[in-house]
Design an enzyme around this catalytic site. Sequence first.
Site, PDB file in Angstrom:
ATOM      1  N   HIS A 243       0.785  -1.259  -0.038  1.00  0.00           N
ATOM      2  CA  HIS A 243      -0.098   0.041  -0.089  1.00  0.00           C
ATOM      3  C   HIS A 243       0.991   1.055   0.283  1.00  0.00           C
ATOM      4  CE1 HIS A 243      -3.759  -1.972   1.202  1.00  0.00           C
ATOM      5  NE2 HIS A 243      -3.150  -2.797   1.563  1.00  0.00           N
TER       6      HIS A 243
ATOM      7  N   LYS B  76      -7.561  13.758   4.339  1.00  0.00           N
ATOM      8  CA  LYS B  76      -6.484  12.942   4.331  1.00  0.00           C
ATOM      9  C   LYS B  76      -5.547  13.061   5.433  1.00  0.00           C
ATOM     10  CE  LYS B  76      -5.782  14.285   0.254  1.00  0.00           C
ATOM     11  NZ  LYS B  76      -5.520  13.259  -1.132  1.00  0.00           N
ATOM     12  N   ARG B  77      -4.755  12.023   5.929  1.00  0.00           N
ATOM     13  CA  ARG B  77      -3.761  12.182   6.851  1.00  0.00           C
ATOM     14  C   ARG B  77      -2.806  13.488   6.242  1.00  0.00           C
ATOM     15  NH1 ARG B  77      -3.258   8.452  11.148  1.00  0.00           N
ATOM     16  NH2 ARG B  77      -1.204   9.412  11.560  1.00  0.00           N
TER      17      ARG B  77
ATOM     18  N   LYS C  58       1.528  14.351   0.435  1.00  0.00           N
ATOM     19  CA  LYS C  58       0.308  14.577   0.098  1.00  0.00           C
ATOM     20  C   LYS C  58       0.140  16.264  -0.254  1.00  0.00           C
ATOM     21  CE  LYS C  58      -1.565  10.881   2.874  1.00  0.00           C
ATOM     22  NZ  LYS C  58      -2.322   9.930   1.848  1.00  0.00           N
TER      23      LYS C  58
ATOM     24  N   THR D 197      -8.026   6.478  -1.798  1.00  0.00           N
ATOM     25  CA  THR D 197      -9.581   6.307  -1.732  1.00  0.00           C
ATOM     26  C   THR D 197     -10.574   7.537  -1.527  1.00  0.00           C
ATOM     27  OG1 THR D 197      -9.171   5.470   0.535  1.00  0.00           O
ATOM     28  CG2 THR D 197      -9.042   3.923  -1.166  1.00  0.00           C
TER      29      THR D 197
ATOM     30  N   LYS E 115     -14.417   8.592  -3.172  1.00  0.00           N
ATOM     31  CA  LYS E 115     -15.624   8.980  -2.358  1.00  0.00           C
ATOM     32  C   LYS E 115     -16.069  10.153  -2.914  1.00  0.00           C
ATOM     33  CE  LYS E 115     -13.583   6.125   1.030  1.00  0.00           C
ATOM     34  NZ  LYS E 115     -12.676   6.343   2.366  1.00  0.00           N
TER      35      LYS E 115
HETATM   36  C1  26W Z   1       4.438   0.693   9.697  1.00  0.00           C
HETATM   37  C2  26W Z   1       3.849   2.348   9.879  1.00  0.00           C
HETATM   38  C3  26W Z   1       2.591   2.182   8.521  1.00  0.00           C
HETATM   39  C4  26W Z   1       1.438   2.078   8.954  1.00  0.00           C
HETATM   40  C5  26W Z   1       0.518   2.051   7.651  1.00  0.00           C
HETATM   41  C6  26W Z   1       3.466   2.273   7.322  1.00  0.00           C
HETATM   42  C7  26W Z   1       2.407   2.348   6.247  1.00  0.00           C
HETATM   43  C8  26W Z   1       1.000   1.969   6.477  1.00  0.00           C
HETATM   44  C9  26W Z   1      -0.193   2.098   5.270  1.00  0.00           C
HETATM   45  C10 26W Z   1       0.323   1.325   4.341  1.00  0.00           C
HETATM   46  C11 26W Z   1      -0.253   3.454   5.089  1.00  0.00           C
HETATM   47  C12 26W Z   1      -1.437   3.752   4.032  1.00  0.00           C
HETATM   48  O1  26W Z   1      -2.493   3.915   4.829  1.00  0.00           O
HETATM   49  N1  26W Z   1      -1.450   3.693   3.067  1.00  0.00           N
HETATM   50  C13 26W Z   1      -2.404   4.320   2.029  1.00  0.00           C
HETATM   51  O2  26W Z   1      -3.166   2.903   1.786  1.00  0.00           O
HETATM   52  C14 26W Z   1      -4.394   3.314   1.041  1.00  0.00           C
HETATM   53  C15 26W Z   1      -5.148   2.031   0.594  1.00  0.00           C
HETATM   54  O3  26W Z   1      -4.500   1.175  -0.177  1.00  0.00           O
HETATM   55  C16 26W Z   1      -3.976   3.785  -0.442  1.00  0.00           C
HETATM   56  O4  26W Z   1      -5.091   4.287  -0.960  1.00  0.00           O
HETATM   57  C17 26W Z   1      -3.184   5.237  -0.086  1.00  0.00           C
HETATM   58  O5  26W Z   1      -2.637   5.616  -1.251  1.00  0.00           O
HETATM   59  C18 26W Z   1      -1.876   4.717   0.802  1.00  0.00           C
HETATM   60  O6  26W Z   1      -1.331   5.668   1.337  1.00  0.00           O
END
Ligand code: 26W
Length: 849
Positions: free
Chosen positions: A396, A587-588, A593, A697, A701
């Site tokens: 992701h 978004k975060r 971003k 995502t 939406k």
């Molecule tokens: C370990 C720390 C950590 C925690 C969460 C690293 C990475 C993440 C996630 C992968 C971050 C995340 O939420 N990525 C997002 O995933 C969405 C669902 O696929 C995508 O639509 C977003 O582009 C992506 O940033």
Amino acid sequence: MNEFQLSAPADFGPDEPSTNFRATGPQFPPTHHLADQPAVAPARDVDTFVQEFLEELNFGQGVPLDRSTINHQYLALASTVRSYLMADWLATAARRRAHPAKMVGYLSAEYLLGRQLGNALLNSDLEGIVEEAMRQLGIDLAAVRAQEVEPGLGNGGLGRLAACFVDSLATMDVSCIGYGIRYEYGIFRQTFVEGRQVEVPDTWLALGAPWEFRNPERAVQVDFGGSVESYAGDQGRPRRRWRPDWNVLAVPYNYMVPGYHNGVANTLRLWSAEATRAFDLQIFNHGDYAEAVRAQTFAENISKVLYPEDSTPQGKELRLQQQYFFVAASIGDYLHGTLPEDFDLARLPEQIIFQLNDTHPVIGIPELMRLLLDVHGMEWDQAWAITSRCFAYTCHTLLPEALEVWPVSLVERLLPRHMEIIFEINDRFLAAVRAQFPGDDDRVRRMSIIAEGGDRGVRMAHLATVAAVRVNGVAELHSQLLRDKVLVDFAQLWPEKFTNVTNGVTPRRFLVSANPPLTSLINDAIGGGWITDLERLRELEPYAEDPVFRERFRSAKRANKDHLNSTLLAAGTAQLPADHMLDVMVKRLHEYKRQMLKLLHIVSTYEGVLSGRVPAEQVTPRTCLFGAKAAPGYATAKETIYLINRVASVINSDPKLDGRLFVAFPPNYNVTLAQRLIPAADLSEQISLAGKEASGTGNMKLALNGALTIGTDDGANVEIRKLVGDDNFFLFGMREPEVAELQSRGYHPGEVYASNPVLKSAIDLIASGHFGDRGASQALMGDLVGNDRFMALADFQAYVDAQAQVDAKFADTEAWTRSAILNVARSGYFSSDRSMRDYLDRIWGAQVH
Ligand code: 26W
């Protein structure tokens, strides 16, 4: 019967509680005619519902209606609705047992579920009955619904995607169990103190959790630490045995995942950590009370709180404990709890596919190997033949820093047997690489699961790619970049292993629940079939040419803006001026971003009026709304939030703008607020640096709710633009290859700053302290002009030019509405139902159903 003979034999039974949860059913042949009746849901009519509800309130909550609080009413309503769903749940489980098929085990460290009551009412088609029942009881249903605290068991995109996926699988009647962690504290609640983010613990369980079922009988012991020893197995074969030195109990909490109007309910099983030995009486009796309960607190820490990072792993030991805890509990629960005791594990890949939601559950791969080798006594090759057909991996992210690499020293200490197995997997893998690419040591070093040099690390993405049957990205561009860059060596070795499944969102929550005005408009026009077949929104295309429909579409949007304003009013945050374009960026908070690019556009517009360069009346009335949490340890992100709030307070109170520009930043952006915000939006900001956002995502939406997108060619924006058409999308900025080229050529943001007077004026105005806190502003602007890691300055002019196109188009109301309708009509592809169909076709296989 003499006076001493007791009635029921039970009195003389064993006085130990049975722990054999497989022994189910009555102990003697039942005689009552209802005994073998399947559980039937209560009748679906208002009177029955009222009766059931009052019973729940009186006997479940222990209060009469006239003395009930809103929380009593909420808990009683939730439990009543739950009992209607329960019959579907039991029936679904029975049907699955009767017709066993391959299923999906979705392993995710995060599920951003959102409020449950509204979704349960919608999917079980109980809305009408409940509205009338509550009305007749004089209960304000909206107030009761607002009582629910959403389970914030996730950070952002990844967690919400998991929630959309399980909703779709239930609606498609696909056999799936979601496995995760029941964090006692979810994502922090965001508050602003003098514009700065202050995190508050998320006490989501405090007032009760009516949607979960604790099932202690199916608790699983999870081991940690210790060492590994050799012993001679049967026929003297050398075997390895793990001697852990501490353990915890994983207690399952089951949640029902109802399908939409199909009587199906799948399971979401979230694990909570409890001490195996809750309390050490010996130590207690010696008076060391704290020590006596230390094991308990220590154990419970494991599922205490969600790590609020969504990009940069902190590499904390507790995080690895959390990952192993839920994965070991899940695989153990499935192998030793769900499968028949005599199941031939060689056929495991025909029974289940475990989908790895990013690298967080990847420790599950050596865990399955350990169980097959050490517990079930298999040889390596057989164990690997099974394991390497039981997992699929979804990546992701594209940020190298987000790829988890666990120090070998830490894994060795916490999971010594697993580290051995990972070394073995790596040795055998690298042998295959050497065979395929003889003498190419550099490739071996690049591909190794073990990162050598300095503190050795375990590359979890490499381990996942080696073991998984399939590796997928979450948008076409993302999957292409995984193949061409991030995992290029692996794609060359196993091209067939790599595929793409573009993300999707559930239309039930993000259209039908969130946007009733638009839903009824669509239903009136094309019927309701689109809710489970979203590509049918295409049938709306002709209506874009219909001025009456266009007017009704605008009034739906206005109704959503009014609804949003009532929510913001209730939350005590600023009201949004009417008749403004609502420009939304939710978004975060992350530099890639580029919330900073949005802020530079706002400040340059403001500076234009301030300096007289732009007459105020020329500014299109616009409200720029931000929603964003920053990881607590991410300083630049928190400083950006602080600056946005300072800019907002100055601009919103500056009469020179005559109220034509407004900046809003409601705190604590979450699923519930998203459901309010997204239907009210006119413009969707998707402005990440090309090649950085895996998919997005929120972009889907917002398009589905009739917002036009201004965006770069990044993530799923590329596919949204292709489907809605260039005329209905405001594209700007460098493409990914141009970014890569500029990065390799060397990027000098200072030169861009110096060469663009409008940009320079905006940055200088911020750095001047015009928006307060000059020191903080200077530091942030200094970093921007000095580093600008995500090239906001390089894309600034293209962005401002695109925003001018936005203003021009928004002035042409009919043209704007036409485009908005076409965005809705052409975004059906972005349903998470379609994503699930792609996973079934490209990854899980047709056996899954
Ligand atoms: C370990 C720390 C950590 C925690 C969460 C690293 C990475 C993440 C996630 C992968 C971050 C995340 O939420 N990525 C997002 O995933 C969405 C669902 O696929 C995508 O639509 C977003 O582009 C992506 O940033």
